[in-house]
Design a protein around this motif. Structure first.
Motif, mmCIF file in Angstrom:
data_model
loop_
_atom_site.group_PDB
_atom_site.id
_atom_site.type_symbol
_atom_site.label_atom_id
_atom_site.label_comp_id
_atom_site.label_asym_id
_atom_site.label_seq_id
_atom_site.Cartn_x
_atom_site.Cartn_y
_atom_site.Cartn_z
ATOM 1 N N MET A 66 0.761 -1.139 0.045
ATOM 2 C CA MET A 66 -0.005 -0.045 0.058
ATOM 3 C C MET A 66 0.786 1.345 -0.116
ATOM 4 N N MET A 67 2.018 1.290 0.792
ATOM 5 C CA MET A 67 2.994 2.204 0.636
ATOM 6 C C MET A 67 3.654 2.767 -0.670
ATOM 7 N N VAL A 68 3.916 1.542 -1.195
ATOM 8 C CA VAL A 68 4.502 1.843 -2.558
ATOM 9 C C VAL A 68 3.502 2.156 -3.454
ATOM 10 N N ALA A 69 2.115 1.770 -3.641
ATOM 11 C CA ALA A 69 0.953 2.189 -4.078
ATOM 12 C C ALA A 69 0.940 3.849 -4.063
ATOM 13 N N GLU A 70 0.878 3.959 -2.672
ATOM 14 C CA GLU A 70 0.653 5.554 -2.357
ATOM 15 C C GLU A 70 1.780 6.587 -2.976
ATOM 16 N N TRP A 71 3.038 6.029 -2.886
ATOM 17 C CA TRP A 71 4.225 6.695 -3.302
ATOM 18 C C TRP A 71 4.297 6.796 -4.877
ATOM 19 N N TYR A 72 3.711 5.616 -5.433
ATOM 20 C CA TYR A 72 3.637 5.785 -7.154
ATOM 21 C C TYR A 72 2.491 6.986 -7.503
ATOM 22 N N ARG A 73 1.403 6.849 -6.602
ATOM 23 C CA ARG A 73 0.202 7.792 -7.070
ATOM 24 C C ARG A 73 0.842 9.187 -7.053
ATOM 25 N N VAL A 74 1.765 9.488 -6.051
ATOM 26 C CA VAL A 74 2.197 10.975 -5.789
ATOM 27 C C VAL A 74 3.290 11.248 -6.910
ATOM 28 N N LEU A 75 4.034 10.060 -7.179
ATOM 29 C CA LEU A 75 5.434 10.422 -7.974
ATOM 30 C C LEU A 75 5.186 10.115 -9.554
ATOM 31 N N ARG A 76 4.178 9.588 -10.037
ATOM 32 C CA ARG A 76 3.819 9.187 -11.307
ATOM 33 C C ARG A 76 4.036 10.341 -12.155
ATOM 34 N N VAL A 77 3.858 11.482 -11.732
ATOM 35 C CA VAL A 77 3.829 12.650 -12.739
ATOM 36 C C VAL A 77 5.384 13.069 -12.972
ATOM 37 N N TYR A 78 6.378 12.513 -12.285
ATOM 38 C CA TYR A 78 7.581 12.945 -12.658
ATOM 39 C C TYR A 78 8.392 11.825 -13.456
ATOM 40 N N GLY A 79 9.383 12.249 -14.069
ATOM 41 C CA GLY A 79 10.212 11.271 -15.013
ATOM 42 C C GLY A 79 10.986 10.213 -14.001
ATOM 43 N N LEU A 80 11.388 9.328 -14.660
ATOM 44 C CA LEU A 80 12.634 8.469 -13.971
ATOM 45 C C LEU A 80 13.771 9.188 -13.480
ATOM 46 N N LYS A 81 14.205 9.974 -14.333
ATOM 47 C CA LYS A 81 15.580 10.622 -13.941
ATOM 48 C C LYS A 81 15.328 11.687 -12.880
ATOM 49 N N THR A 82 14.248 12.484 -12.726
ATOM 50 C CA THR A 82 13.717 13.252 -11.631
ATOM 51 C C THR A 82 13.695 12.433 -10.388
ATOM 52 N N VAL A 83 12.932 11.661 -10.218
ATOM 53 C CA VAL A 83 12.821 10.699 -9.334
ATOM 54 C C VAL A 83 14.081 9.967 -8.650
ATOM 55 N N THR A 84 14.882 9.343 -9.581
ATOM 56 C CA THR A 84 16.257 9.063 -9.284
ATOM 57 C C THR A 84 17.004 10.091 -8.639
ATOM 58 N N ARG A 85 17.131 11.206 -9.198
ATOM 59 C CA ARG A 85 17.686 12.418 -8.443
ATOM 60 C C ARG A 85 17.235 12.523 -6.915
ATOM 61 N N ALA A 86 15.876 12.533 -6.993
ATOM 62 C CA ALA A 86 15.309 12.766 -5.815
ATOM 63 C C ALA A 86 15.767 11.757 -4.571
ATOM 64 N N PHE A 87 15.885 10.543 -5.066
ATOM 65 C CA PHE A 87 16.017 9.517 -4.053
ATOM 66 C C PHE A 87 17.697 9.688 -3.918
ATOM 67 N N ASP A 88 18.640 9.902 -4.847
ATOM 68 C CA ASP A 88 19.889 10.123 -4.492
ATOM 69 C C ASP A 88 20.103 11.362 -3.400
ATOM 70 N N LYS A 89 19.180 12.509 -3.568
ATOM 71 C CA LYS A 89 19.237 13.495 -2.652
ATOM 72 C C LYS A 89 18.855 13.104 -1.286
ATOM 73 N N ALA A 90 17.958 12.258 -1.068
ATOM 74 C CA ALA A 90 17.226 11.828 0.087
ATOM 75 C C ALA A 90 18.286 10.879 0.624
ATOM 76 N N ILE A 91 19.071 9.903 -0.019
ATOM 77 C CA ILE A 91 19.943 9.045 0.655
ATOM 78 C C ILE A 91 21.370 9.818 1.228
ATOM 79 N N GLU A 92 21.705 10.802 0.278
ATOM 80 C CA GLU A 92 22.684 11.506 0.781
ATOM 81 C C GLU A 92 22.553 12.465 1.814
ATOM 82 N N THR A 93 21.295 13.106 2.046
ATOM 83 C CA THR A 93 21.024 14.053 3.219
ATOM 84 C C THR A 93 20.094 13.742 4.557
#
Length: 143
Positions: A66-93
């Motif tokens: 359910m958590m993954v489904a909710e994350w997908y609902r929110v993040l599906r409007v973004y492109g893969l590269k944008t989401v990957t950079r966001a996860f990179d930033k979160a992992i770093e900070t």
């Protein structure tokens, strides 16, 4: 601003050049941000978070789906590269498992910086912000 719109709408040549320019900038933005993220790709990104921060201990497998489904609902409007950079930033900070709001905020900032760099003014009349086409609901099999 109104005079500029009148001029654009009155001149077919100017209007045509404007639309070509918009289409070119929109294509550049999509190249920079990536194609729309798919559920499997989001699951892979979330696995990176789990590997970094650990599994949330109080969640059952159904709650995780359910958590993954909710994350997908929110993040599906973004492109893969944008989401990957966001996860990179979160992992770093981040010190703890990030919230969906933190990831969405990173995505929004990334997309806005690319819009600025490419010259897309989403607030100018006649231009629509870059958006991936809407998708239907996510099924359990896609996760």
């Amino acid at each position: 601003m109104e005079n500029q719109l009148t001029e654009i709408s009155q001149s077919p040549t100017t209007r045509s050049a404007y639309l070509v320019s918009w289409e070119t900038r929109s294509k550049r933005l999509q190249q920079a941000t990536g194609s729309p993220i798919e559920p499997k790709q989001l699951t892979d990104q979330m696995a990176r978070l789990t590997a970094t921060f650990g599994t949330p201990k109080d969640r059952t497998p159904d709650q995780m789906r359910m958590m993954v489904a909710e994350w997908y609902r929110v993040l599906r409007v973004y492109g893969l590269k944008t989401v990957t950079r966001a996860f990179d930033k979160a992992i770093e900070t981040a010190k703890w498992f990030p919230t969906i709001a933190e990831i969405a905020d990173h995505c929004s900032k990334d997309l806005e910086s690319w819009r600025d760099a490419i010259g897309i003014d989403q607030h100018q009349m006649g231009q629509q912000p870059f958006r991936d086409p809407p998708r239907g609901p996510i099924s359990a099999e896609e996760i």
